[in-house]
Design an enzyme around this catalytic site. Structure first.
Site, short mmCIF file in Angstrom:
data_model
loop_
_atom_site.label_atom_id
_atom_site.label_comp_id
_atom_site.label_asym_id
_atom_site.label_seq_id
_atom_site.Cartn_x
_atom_site.Cartn_y
_atom_site.Cartn_z
N ARG A 1 0.83 -1.20 0.00
CA ARG A 1 0.00 0.00 0.00
C ARG A 1 0.87 1.26 0.00
O ARG A 1 0.50 2.28 -0.58
CB ARG A 1 -0.94 0.01 1.21
CG ARG A 1 -1.71 1.33 1.36
CD ARG A 1 -2.88 1.21 2.34
NE ARG A 1 -2.53 0.61 3.59
CZ ARG A 1 -1.88 1.21 4.59
NH1 ARG A 1 -1.48 2.47 4.46
NH2 ARG A 1 -1.62 0.57 5.71
N TYR B 1 -15.73 15.38 -17.23
CA TYR B 1 -16.23 14.01 -17.09
C TYR B 1 -17.25 13.98 -15.96
O TYR B 1 -17.05 14.56 -14.89
CB TYR B 1 -15.06 13.07 -16.79
CG TYR B 1 -15.49 11.72 -16.28
CD1 TYR B 1 -16.37 10.92 -17.02
CD2 TYR B 1 -15.04 11.24 -15.06
CE1 TYR B 1 -16.78 9.69 -16.54
CE2 TYR B 1 -15.44 10.01 -14.59
CZ TYR B 1 -16.31 9.24 -15.33
OH TYR B 1 -16.72 8.03 -14.85
N ASP C 1 -6.44 17.88 -16.03
CA ASP C 1 -6.73 16.50 -16.43
C ASP C 1 -6.24 16.33 -17.87
O ASP C 1 -6.79 16.94 -18.79
CB ASP C 1 -8.24 16.24 -16.32
CG ASP C 1 -8.59 14.78 -16.60
OD1 ASP C 1 -7.91 14.14 -17.41
OD2 ASP C 1 -9.58 14.29 -16.01
N LYS D 1 -7.42 4.80 -19.68
CA LYS D 1 -7.71 5.17 -21.06
C LYS D 1 -6.48 4.98 -21.95
O LYS D 1 -6.02 3.88 -22.12
CB LYS D 1 -8.25 6.60 -21.09
CG LYS D 1 -9.36 6.89 -20.06
CD LYS D 1 -10.53 5.91 -20.11
CE LYS D 1 -11.76 6.35 -19.34
NZ LYS D 1 -11.61 6.40 -17.89
#
Length: 381
Positions: free
Chosen positions: A49, A101, A173, A198
């Site tokens: 983690r 988005y 972004d 993406k």
């Protein structure tokens, strides 16, 4: 030695800060929750983690591609954006692009607002509107460019000037363009976020996100949030994304070439009222985009002549896949109204033009002639 972007995609950003004993060509998948130490203070890695060798090599690669001081890999793009917004405190004012988005808008309206952040949606294509929105408590300007799904373009240099004058962060972004076509950090951004699901991963097979920081301190701040809240990318998914990045440059070149062909052809289709693609000279953001990027990307939207036509196209496509997401090797067609932007308030959707006649297309690696034939037959009555 300074390597080209294409070489960095294949080999990673720099000499690895660690090496496996076998010197494997492919980065090993360290599928381990924890790592042993021989004694106190001896051991580069502790707990996955917090840090993991497979993820570290991916992060070094993405940082190098964006020209950043650090990159942090998250389990999704939304996890990355959510981590960035943990940098702020109740009462902080954030200016954001009004065309975003839908999941990002949902985060701002339902989580950021609950946490006391003052999020204001602004048409960031107009620098004067950004400037007029600045308040004493403004701490950041957050933009997508090109935006999703209307392909609006924000002038990043001008946004940087406004942010600097307000002593605020500029957050961009960069999912649609990727660092292959656009490097916001070189234009003055402080943080870049990606849905790495993406184009970076590029194969519609894994979900991930990134935050890339311009400074080590910002990177450390985001990394602390990531390891504390726990939304870090797994070792196997890190390996998948790194493998996808190896072909990023060649994929985007081909996809962009096809996207431009489709955009031009669809302008002539009688069932298409408008094509939104930043590579068309008549696009209102064409000049600004060309001045801050090296390409136009593989995303376009079209406004059909009616909602009936749009719904018919979704039913009739055969080669193009009707699905959410974007940026993969397979071309996808999406209905923003009920898929990616269903969480956006109706008034905002209608004002932006996200109605029943709008379709969004992510162009993949299929032959342009096959894609055009499919979308044209789907649009026909």
């Amino acid at each position: 030695m300074a390597y080209s972007f294409e070489t960095q995609c294949v080999h990673g950003g720099e000499e690895r800060t660690w090496r496996d004993g076998e010197r494997s060509v492919s980065t090993p998948i360290y599928q381990s929750a924890t790592f042993f130490h021989t004694q106190i203070g001896h051991g580069q890695f502790n707990y996955t983690r917090q840090d993991n060798p497979t993820r570290l090599h991916l992060e070094e690669t993405v940082a190098a591609l964006e020209g950043g001081a650090d990159a942090i890999a998250f389990a999704s793009g939304m996890a990355a954006i959510a981590a960035v917004f943990e940098l702020f405190r109740p009462g902080d004012h954030i200016i954001v692009s009004e065309d975003l988005y839908g999941g990002t808008t949902r985060l701002f309206n339902n989580v950021s607002a609950k946490n006391g952040l003052l999020v204001e949606f602004v048409d960031t294509c107009d620098a004067e509107k950004i400037r007029n929105a600045v308040r004493p408590e403004t701490k950041a300007i957050y933009v997508e460019t090109p935006s999703n799904p209307m392909m609006n373009v924000t002038d990043l240099r001008e946004a940087r000037r406004i942010a600097a004058a307000a002593n605020a962060l500029l957050i961009v972004d960069n999912t649609f363009m990727t660092p292959y076509f656009q490097k916001p950090l070189t234009l003055g951004a402080d943080l870049v976020v990606h849905s790495g699901t993406k184009f970076l991963a590029g194969h519609n097979d894994t979900i991930c996100g990134f935050v890339v920081a311009a400074t080590k301190q910002l990177g450390e701040d985001v990394r602390l949030i990531g390891k504390t809240t726990g939304g870090m990318l797994s070792p196997f998914d890190s390996w998948l994304v790194e493998r996808g990045i190896k072909t990023l440059a060649v994929r985007l070149e081909r996809e962009q070439e096809t996207a431009l062909k489709l955009a031009r052809a669809l302008q002539e289709n009688p069932h298409v009222k408008k094509v939104y693609y930043v590579g068309l000279p008549e696009h209102p953001g064409y000049a600004v985009n060309k001045g801050q990027t090296t390409g136009f990307g593989a995303m376009l939207s079209i406004r059909t002549d009616s909602e009936e036509t749009a719904l018919r196209a979704l039913r009739k496509v055969r080669l193009i896949t009707f699905a959410e997401s974007l940026g993969g090797t397979e071309s996808l067609i999406t209905y923003p109204l009920t898929q990616t932007h269903d969480s956006v308030p109706e008034e905002q959707r209608m004002r932006l033009g996200i109605d029943g006649s709008l379709l969004r297309l992510s162009v993949g690696l299929e032959d342009a002639r096959d894609l055009l034939a499919d979308i044209e037959q789907a649009l026909e009555e």
